[in-house]
Design an enzyme around this catalytic site. Sequence first.
Site, PDB file in Angstrom:
ATOM      1  N   ALA A   1      10.767  -2.523   5.407  1.00 55.75           N
ATOM      2  CA  ALA A   1      11.009  -1.177   5.953  1.00 55.75           C
ATOM      3  C   ALA A   1      11.007  -0.099   4.875  1.00 55.75           C
ATOM      4  O   ALA A   1      11.734   0.878   4.973  1.00 55.75           O
ATOM      5  CB  ALA A   1      12.311  -1.152   6.746  1.00 55.75           C
TER       6      ALA A   1
ATOM      7  N   ASP B   1      -1.831  -0.274  10.109  1.00 55.01           N
ATOM      8  CA  ASP B   1      -2.099  -0.469   8.681  1.00 55.01           C
ATOM      9  C   ASP B   1      -2.853  -1.758   8.383  1.00 55.01           C
ATOM     10  O   ASP B   1      -3.364  -1.934   7.284  1.00 55.01           O
ATOM     11  CB  ASP B   1      -0.784  -0.485   7.890  1.00 55.01           C
TER      12      ASP B   1
ATOM     13  N   GLY C   1       4.672  -6.047   5.981  1.00 54.85           N
ATOM     14  CA  GLY C   1       4.342  -6.896   7.126  1.00 54.85           C
ATOM     15  C   GLY C   1       2.870  -6.829   7.481  1.00 54.85           C
ATOM     16  O   GLY C   1       2.243  -7.848   7.790  1.00 54.85           O
TER      17      GLY C   1
ATOM     18  N   LYS D   1       0.850  -1.190   0.000  1.00 57.73           N
ATOM     19  CA  LYS D   1       0.000   0.000   0.000  1.00 57.73           C
ATOM     20  C   LYS D   1       0.889   1.245   0.000  1.00 57.73           C
ATOM     21  O   LYS D   1       2.036   1.214   0.452  1.00 57.73           O
ATOM     22  CB  LYS D   1      -0.964   0.017   1.180  1.00 57.73           C
TER      23      LYS D   1
ATOM     24  N   GLY E   1       8.071   1.422   3.940  1.00 57.74           N
ATOM     25  CA  GLY E   1       6.850   2.206   4.089  1.00 57.74           C
ATOM     26  C   GLY E   1       5.716   1.718   3.216  1.00 57.74           C
ATOM     27  O   GLY E   1       4.762   2.454   2.968  1.00 57.74           O
TER      28      GLY E   1
END
Length: 157
Positions: free
Chosen positions: A96, A136, A102, A10, A98
């Site tokens: 990592a 998220d 995960g 996303k 953004g």
Amino acid sequence: MRVYEKAPAKINLLLDVLHKRNDGFHEVEMIMTMVDLADRLTMEELPRDTIIISSQAGYIPLDEKNLAFQAARLIKDRYDVRKGVYIHLDKHIPVAAGLAGGSSDAAAALRGLNRLWGLNISKEELARLGAELGSDVPFCVTGGTAVARGRGEWLEP
């Protein structure tokens, strides 16, 4: 039985940090959307009550630190599932970066395990469960494009 789930990355099209909340999180307003870049999860039921995760990516944790593992543990505990699961994570979303890799993996695990174990949990309830794992995850459960408020858990398509 095997279940396959796509876990799309996303991006934030808009991010406005409004203020710091009393719970330590920030109050935000965001517009988020899914993109074509995606991880893929394969889930298979195991006869013993355990969670096993594998991946071709050598740089991600495959234990309790992994959000897909945490999602599996959460759904097993919340719905008293006494079966195990083997999850293979075909990782393509950079770590990592953004892009919610995960979180999207956790959301895919929730959706897939719901189907694998025939739990019939609504998408809204899966999103609420996801909020326990990260800000998220609720958006990643529902996908599409949405305005997110709160710490990210209040969604409006």
